[in-house]
Design a protein around this motif. Structure first.
Motif, PDB file in Angstrom:
ATOM      1  N   LEU A 534      14.685  -2.073 -23.039  1.00 15.53           N
ATOM      2  CA  LEU A 534      15.626  -1.056 -23.517  1.00 15.53           C
ATOM      3  C   LEU A 534      16.303  -0.410 -22.325  1.00 15.53           C
ATOM      4  O   LEU A 534      15.636  -0.042 -21.350  1.00 15.53           O
ATOM      5  N   ARG A 535      17.624  -0.243 -22.418  1.00 15.03           N
ATOM      6  CA  ARG A 535      18.419   0.292 -21.309  1.00 15.03           C
ATOM      7  C   ARG A 535      19.455   1.281 -21.841  1.00 15.03           C
ATOM      8  O   ARG A 535      19.820   1.229 -23.024  1.00 15.03           O
ATOM      9  N   PRO A 536      19.998   2.129 -20.975  1.00 13.44           N
ATOM     10  CA  PRO A 536      21.165   2.914 -21.370  1.00 13.44           C
ATOM     11  C   PRO A 536      22.318   1.977 -21.717  1.00 13.44           C
ATOM     12  O   PRO A 536      22.469   0.910 -21.124  1.00 13.44           O
ATOM     13  N   PRO A 537      23.180   2.347 -22.679  1.00 13.73           N
ATOM     14  CA  PRO A 537      24.228   1.426 -23.131  1.00 13.73           C
ATOM     15  C   PRO A 537      25.183   0.984 -22.035  1.00 13.73           C
ATOM     16  O   PRO A 537      25.716  -0.128 -22.085  1.00 13.73           O
ATOM     17  N   ALA A 538      25.422   1.841 -21.035  1.00 15.22           N
ATOM     18  CA  ALA A 538      26.399   1.510 -19.998  1.00 15.22           C
ATOM     19  C   ALA A 538      25.796   0.770 -18.815  1.00 15.22           C
ATOM     20  O   ALA A 538      26.523   0.408 -17.888  1.00 15.22           O
ATOM     21  N   CYS A 559       7.293  -4.902 -24.416  1.00 13.16           N
ATOM     22  CA  CYS A 559       8.326  -3.858 -24.444  1.00 13.16           C
ATOM     23  C   CYS A 559       7.821  -2.614 -25.156  1.00 13.16           C
ATOM     24  O   CYS A 559       8.008  -1.490 -24.676  1.00 13.16           O
ATOM     25  N   LEU A 560       7.177  -2.785 -26.307  1.00 14.76           N
ATOM     26  CA  LEU A 560       6.668  -1.636 -27.041  1.00 14.76           C
ATOM     27  C   LEU A 560       5.554  -0.928 -26.271  1.00 14.76           C
ATOM     28  O   LEU A 560       5.461   0.303 -26.283  1.00 14.76           O
ATOM     29  N   GLU A 561       4.714  -1.703 -25.611  1.00 17.54           N
ATOM     30  CA  GLU A 561       3.617  -1.116 -24.850  1.00 17.54           C
ATOM     31  C   GLU A 561       4.129  -0.246 -23.709  1.00 17.54           C
ATOM     32  O   GLU A 561       3.481   0.737 -23.333  1.00 17.54           O
ATOM     33  N   CYS A 562       5.283  -0.592 -23.158  1.00 16.96           N
ATOM     34  CA  CYS A 562       5.807   0.112 -21.989  1.00 16.96           C
ATOM     35  C   CYS A 562       6.835   1.185 -22.343  1.00 16.96           C
ATOM     36  O   CYS A 562       7.504   1.707 -21.442  1.00 16.96           O
ATOM     37  N   VAL A 565       6.965   4.495 -20.485  1.00 14.93           N
ATOM     38  CA  VAL A 565       7.523   4.453 -19.133  1.00 14.93           C
ATOM     39  C   VAL A 565       9.010   4.124 -19.170  1.00 14.93           C
ATOM     40  O   VAL A 565       9.811   4.702 -18.434  1.00 14.93           O
ATOM     41  N   THR A 566       9.399   3.208 -20.059  1.00 12.94           N
ATOM     42  CA  THR A 566      10.782   2.732 -20.096  1.00 12.94           C
ATOM     43  C   THR A 566      11.746   3.811 -20.559  1.00 12.94           C
ATOM     44  O   THR A 566      12.807   4.021 -19.944  1.00 12.94           O
TER      45      THR A 566
END
Length: 643
Positions: A534-538, A559-562, A565-566
């Motif tokens: 998962l990231r910021p859209p830009a 991804c769900l586990e992190c 932190v993410t």
């Protein structure tokens, strides 16, 4: 809001050369906190922005003022329909705050309080509509003990003294492991809480680090021995005994802690002592030079007198009983050796650590032996489904085995393949999982493809294939052992994660690489590789956005586990830029993107792809030697455009 409120950083004015990790050398800190609760089942997202003007400090009985944000989080959970247990979220207010101060001073102190609490500036709770069943501490302890017997490990229940309080931890250890030092954060307040917060994966995490200096013995499991303990184990009884051992007197002071060790179907109890360690004999077994009073097990034993442990950790004694720094800790009495320990595993001095080879000291551990100074001549492999099934294998260097030539590398070096017993992927079918589902028990890392499939690159003609395979498993396995789980990853569909990204107004980045039609490279990854983030859209696609998981389920689970932190890392770096406050109503799942992703990856086989999903649509980027480049928008991937 055009900008987030800020306060001056008390540790940095933005000009110090070394920089400040709290303000990133900007001299400012963000005085904004966003609380968010998201529902994985419905896609609903509820958020609330906390600003200095919205704080309502309350007096504490012990003095001072705090702001309790816990009720606000509970309101958000009710709004999003999430059944979640919320730990207290409390913001301490700086000394000097009073309700009768002028408004400007109250605002300034509130901003300082919020800036100190806004690390991270975005706190997200992700849950489901129905709460998971509560953990039964007794049942969990029974399961942890049963797995200890199945995997031939110790289960350690430990209480350590932090000042006048005891903090509890539950973990697996290799028999003979040194007593580890104090963790960076204290454990749990009691044994019941420690069991509720420690599942099997948690208890296994760090096993390699804790067992790095454990002596290595061959394994002689008894297939006729029952692998499960009694139907119930009294958590209260174990806790009482450990507390009693912590209350004793050692050299005029209290012991720094105590342990209950489940080994070979029995509890053994011992206090921890800050004495100097005993000397070890040539094979690594403590010699038992101390003669302390042995601790008897709970229940019938074999009448064997426990030997004191001579292993140590790197902690020093402080007046309050905690240990940090140089004086070692050791068990006052060590449980007797379990009957499944065989002869010592042969080892040789590390060739890289010899002074002639390493004339310059390094702060990094040796890559060959991980700082142990020895290299094992065998690898003991344990495969398990973490329930009732287990397979123990022993790979011994020097064992003659028939091999088949797979390829020849540049320079004439051969790549050979060992028989089935050295191919861990072949054992996956025994447990009903795919070879790519095999993972290291400590940390859940995927197995390298060469280890999984039994391929070995021979450094020279006539080299020992089994010896090279043993070296490839790891430079310094704890007690020469590698524990491998054969369990299918538990992960929701990718569409659920995509809906969550839409609700949080983030980009879901899926990296995929199809190597099924790539030229055969036995020592390299093959199949279809994935990673999900998962990231910021830009945020643009980066050159290092490459897949590294052998299955999509494993990538989604990681991804769900992190997320804890993410998600905070998506907060804007500039403290003057406000943190977004996402909101979303419940919505149906978007169409499953996986079939389209697989078709796209197959069309570009051998080329890493990064597909970025946002509310506005998605883009497809290909990775080449020059970095990522946009190759498609709005192709045959059916992704809804959300506003």
């Amino acid at each position: 809001m055009t900008g987030a409120p800020t306060v001056a950083c008390p540790d940095c004015d933005g000009t110090i050369p070394a920089g400040c990790h709290r303000c990133a050398r900007r001299g400012l800190r963000r005085a904004q906190l966003v609380l968010t609760v998201a529902n994985l089942d419905t896609g609903a997202v509820a958020s609330r922005e906390v600003l200095p003007g919205t704080l309502e400090p309350r007096p504490q009985p012990a003095g001072g003022w705090v702001v309790d944000l816990t009720p606000r989080v509970r309101e958000l959970a009710a709004e999003a329909g999430v059944a979640v247990t919320v730990d207290p979220v409390v913001v301490p207010v700086p000394t000097g705050w009073r309700p009768d101060l002028p408004a400007a001073e109250r605002q300034e102190l509130a901003a300082r309080a919020l800036a100190g609490a806004a690390r991270p500036g975005w706190r997200v709770w992700v849950g489901r509509s129905t709460a998971p069943p509560p953990v039964d501490p007794a049942q969990r302890l029974v399961r942890l003990c049963a797995l200890a017997d199945l995997l031939l490990l110790d289960l350690v229940v430990e209480a350590r003294r932090y000042g006048d309080t005891l903090r509890w931890a539950v973990r697996y250890e290799m028999p003979g492991s040194p007593v580890p030092g104090l963790p960076p954060e204290p454990g749990y307040a009691d044994l019941t809480a420690a069991l509720a917060g420690t599942d099997v994966a948690d208890a296994l995490t760090g096993l390699g680090e804790r067992g790095r200096n454990a002596p290595a013995w061959q394994l002689r499991p008894d297939p006729l021995r029952a692998s499960a303990p009694a139907a119930t184990i009294s958590v209260a009884r174990v806790a009482r005994r450990v507390r009693a051992d912590c209350a004793g007197r050692v050299g005029g002071g209290r012991p720094p802690g105590a342990q209950a060790v489940w080994r070979d179907g029995r509890w053994w109890h011992t206090a921890l002592r800050p004495d100097a360690p005993a000397h070890d004999d040539p094979v690594g077994r403590p010699t038992g030079l101390r003669r302390d009073r042995p601790q008897q097990p709970d229940g019938p034993g074999r009448g064997t007198t426990p030997r004191p442990d001579g292993v140590s950790s790197d902690r020093t004694r402080r007046p309050d009983g905690a240990h940090r720094g140089g004086t070692p800790l050791h068990r006052a009495a060590e449980p007797p050796d379990p009957p499944w320990l065989g002869e010592p595993v042969p080892s040789r001095p590390c060739p890289t650590c010899r002074p002639a080879r390493r004339p310059v000291a390094s702060v990094l551990p040796c890559a060959t032996c991980a700082g142990t100074g020895r290299v094992h001549r065998a690898a003991l492999i344990t495969l398990t489904d973490l329930r009732r099934r287990v397979v123990h294998l022993a790979w011994r260097a020097g064992t003659p085995e028939p091999v088949s030539t797979a390829s020849v590398r540049p320079g004439g070096r051969s790549v050979v393949r060992l028989p089935d017993r050295y191919r861990l992927g072949a054992w996956a079918t025994v447990f009903g999982v795919r070879p790519e589902d095999l993972a290291e028990a400590d940390g859940g890392h995927a197995l390298p493809p060469d280890v999984r499939d039994g391929y070995v690159a021979l450094p020279w003609a006539g080299a020992d294939p089994v010896g090279e395979q043993v070296a490839a498993v790891g430079p310094a396995l704890p007690a020469a052992r590698l524990l491998v789980t054969a369990v299918r990853p538990e992960a929701p569909p990718l569409a659920e994660l995509l809906r969550l990204a839409y609700g949080l107004d983030l980009a879901l980045l899926v990296n995929v690489l199809d190597l099924r039609r790539h030229p055969v490279a036995p020592l390299r990854a093959h199949g279809v590789l994935w990673s999900v983030d998962l990231r910021p859209p830009a945020t643009p696609v980066r050159p290092d956005d490459l897949p590294d998981r052998p299955g999509l389920a494993a990538a989604v689970a990681h991804c769900l586990e992190c997320l804890d932190v993410t998600l905070p890392q998506t907060v804007p770096a500039d403290p003057r830029t406000p943190v977004p406050v996402p909101r979303s109503m419940p919505r149906p799942l978007p169409p499953d993107p996986v079939p389209g992703l697989r078709r796209l990856a197959a069309r570009h086989h051998g080329r890493p792809l990064s597909v970025r999903f946002t509310r506005a649509g998605r883009t497809v980027h290909g990775h080449d030697d020059d970095g990522p480049c946009l190759i498609a928008e709005d192709d045959d991937l059916r992704v809804p455009r959300l506003t």
